[in-house]
Write a protein that holds these residues in place. Structure first.
Motif: not given
Lengths: 124, 148, 409
Positions: B31-32, C178, C181-182, C405, C408
């Protein structure tokens, strides 16, 4: 496709009420929509045979949500003997302008739609 | 053919399938980092405003379109600023956040000037400043990801 | 001659009508962040919608019954009501996004904030649905939507490195930071944008509005096999323009202005105005289609008369529904919510709602009682079954991916 058994003493068509009758669109003699067939009213003849007498229009869902069935006197029905064909829809021999069940549609038409300019004209 | 009402034990199966899918996909990537994402959005907005000014100056965008694009960038920067201010960070990310707040405040001012004075003679100057802001923000974005 | 004109018109309107605000926004976002590495999703989506739109048109042309009539008959009223609720919610959300899209396009032309345009657009939309003939609606919106070809011209004009673009198409994941997941999220979103469920209602009901019979089926085949793929090419061009202008500049698309900016960069002000008018036409056309689809769905479920071919007084409840959904959409959009955010939700929930319409259509396309001898051939069924699996996977994955996400981000 379901294979239905032959009827013992008729050469007529055997139809599954669930598959071919219920929830089908009902059409009038000019193929205009009436409502959908929701249920059937049966009556027992003197010999003890059950016959379909009427088709009940509408899904009955509104009454069902409140935990009841619609009382017999308020049900919208069509007599069984006006039905002419059972296909993708149920064809009848009645004119939709004579059907009482369509009173809500007439209410909307007379109280809302015709009050708005252009409501009675063909789309141009 | 008419379906019966769905058998009640099919629903848990669907939920399990969805959960498995989600977990499996989660394994494809982490996750970001929220600080990084916010700074990325801010950098993107600054670049976007610079592009709008540049294209308008070159006569390739109408005033309405350029003004819209600059306005959108302004909104995006404001959102990024709010998110940045609200983020609770720790360790090295705190320093990055502090620097970023400064750069962001500057770029908000630049975009504000740009939108107030579209088509002015200072356009070229503002374009350079916004591009510099974007570069700074991108550098800070990378620092944020590294500091994680 | 008239025949050829009719066919050409059908193809052209299919191309111009293919792209809506969901396609515009999602393709541009994807192009600016992933390059063309998700182009394959557009291809998959175009094939899917071609299959199912054709099947739904076929069923209606042959049986005279349109989609929600069939769903009620197959599922029974209770399950069909649940289906209707889901499908309607998603179509209504899309209608809101399209109305917002029209307002955004008007902002690009005039510089005035979009919320000012919401009420006039809603009123005009209702007036058009009240008075204008179906065929005129279809043709005008579809033909003007062809202006979006400006995206294709712009892409060539930008003189991109075609080798690089080709590499992106073949790549799994570009090196833009990126993650998987995205990537998966946007694949689902793009799929939902390409295979919008309301298109099935509209195609099916439109077949009845245009009085199609078995003799018109070949026309449906031509429309979908030529028109939709070309429309898909438009979508890829939108992504391509973003990939060439926005991706290298580090700009992630998040507004309509950024979607059309590359056309300005490539073709100047003239090109920009042409493409914005094209966006206006495409979103207006889609607003008309989604509003009508809401009306079709409810009226067909209830068994009421429906359709633009009738006078309003002959289909009063249908027109009441049209008015109602436009009022609801207008009120929601007047809150000032960003139409792009609404669009992003609408494409994700389109993916979720896909099985609701696709499954019944596939079953009925094989039922001789509805289609007589024109049941699906084995190849069509095979392809459709594969799509059913794809559609189920996308529907199940959509919401978890959206949550994981954060839409996104």
């Amino acid at each position: 496709m379901t294979d239905l058994p032959q009827h013992p003493d008729r050469n007529g068509r055997l139809v599954d009420a669930n598959l071919h009758l219920l929830d089908r669109q009902v059409l009038d003699r000019d193929d205009r929509p009436i409502l959908a067939a929701g249920d059937l009213e049966l009556e027992q003849s003197d010999e003890g045979r059950w016959h379909i007498v009427r088709v009940i229009l509408g899904s009955g869902l509104t009454a069902r949500f409140f935990g009841a069935h619609r009382p017999a006197s308020t049900r919208d029905t069509l007599d069984w003997d006006i039905i002419t064909d059972l296909g993708a829809a149920i064809s009848t021999d009645v004119d939709r302008d004579d059907v009482d069940a369509l009173w809500t549609e007439r209410w909307w038409r007379d109280h809302v739609i015709v009050k708005i300019p252009g409501g009675q004209h063909d789309p141009g | 053919m008419r379906w019966r009402r769905p058998v009640s034990d099919r629903r848990p199966l669907a939920v399990v399938a969805a959960a498995v899918l989600a977990v499996a996909l989660a394994g494809c990537g982490i996750a970001k980092d929220p600080l990084g994402v916010t700074l990325g959005d801010a950098s993107s907005a600054a670049s976007s405003a610079a592009l709008a000014l540049e294209q308008h100056d070159d006569g390739r965008l109408t005033k309405a379109a350029a003004a819209t694009m600059v306005d959108d960038a302004r909104t995006e920067l404001a959102t990024a600023g709010k998110q940045l201010a609200e983020l609770s960070t720790s360790g090295e990310q705190t320093a990055v956040q502090r620097d970023a707040l400064d750069v962001l405040a500057r770029s908000v001012q630049h975009v504000h000037e740009a939108s107030a004075d579209l088509g002015s003679s200072r356009a070229r100057d503002l374009i350079d400043r916004l591009r510099a802001d974007a570069d700074d923000l991108e550098r800070l974005e990378q620092a944020a990801v590294d500091a994680r | 001659m008239k025949r050829i004109f009719g066919v050409a018109l059908g193809i052209l309107t299919a191309i111009g009508g293919f792209v809506d605000i969901g396609d515009l926004v999602t393709n541009a976002v994807v192009g600016s962040r992933f390059g063309l590495s998700l182009a394959w999703v557009v291809v998959v989506g175009v094939i899917g919608i071609s299959l199912f739109a054709h099947m739904s048109g076929k069923v209606t042309a042959l049986s005279g019954r349109a989609t929600f009539d069939i769903i009620r008959e197959r599922l029974g009223p209770r399950a069909a009501l649940a289906n209707l609720t889901g499908s309607l919610a998603m179509t209504l959300l899309t209608l809101m996004a399209e109305i917002g899209g029209v307002a955004l396009a008007l902002q690009l032309l005039t510089g005035i904030v979009p919320v000012v345009y919401i009420l006039p657009v809603a009123v005009l939309l209702w007036l058009i649905l009240w008075r204008v003939k179906f065929s005129i609606l279809e043709n005008v919106a579809g033909l003007m939507g062809l202006l979006l070809i400006a995206f294709v011209i712009a892409l060539f004009q930008l003189g991109p490195d075609w080798g690089e673009l080709g590499r992106q198409v073949a790549q799994d994941l570009p090196s833009t930071g990126e993650n998987g997941l995205t990537y998966a999220f946007y694949a689902v979103a793009l799929f939902g944008a390409a295979m919008t469920p309301y298109e099935v209602f509209f195609f099916s009901s439109g077949a009845a509005e245009d009085h199609w019979t078995s003799r018109d089926l070949w026309l449906s085949r031509v429309n979908v096999s030529v028109g939709f793929p070309l429309g898909g090419l438009l979508s890829i061009a939108i992504a391509g323009c973003a990939a060439v202008v926005m991706l290298p500049a580090g700009i992630g698309v998040s507004s309509l202005s950024q979607v059309v900016a590359p056309v300005g960069v490539a073709l100047g002000i003239a090109g920009l105005i042409v493409v914005v008018v094209g966006v206006l036409a495409a979103t207006s056309g889609a607003a008309i289609e989604t509003a009508l689809s809401c009306g079709y769905a409810i009226a067909q479920f209830a068994g009421w008369p429906w359709g633009k071919r009738l006078r309003p007084s002959q289909a009063p409840q249908f027109h009441a529904v049209l008015l109602g959904v436009i009022v609801i959409s207008c009120l929601v959009m007047l809150s000032g919510i960003d139409p792009v955010v609404v669009t992003e939700f609408s494409v994700v929930f389109s993916a979720v709602a896909l099985p609701l319409t696709y499954f019944p259509i596939l079953v009925v396309a094989n039922d001789p009682q509805y289609v007589g001898e024109h049941t699906n051939g084995p190849i069509l069924n095979f392809l459709a079954m594969i799509y059913l699996v794809i559609v189920m996977v996308a529907a199940l994955a959509a919401v978890p991916l959206m949550v994981l996400t954060k839409m996104g981000a």
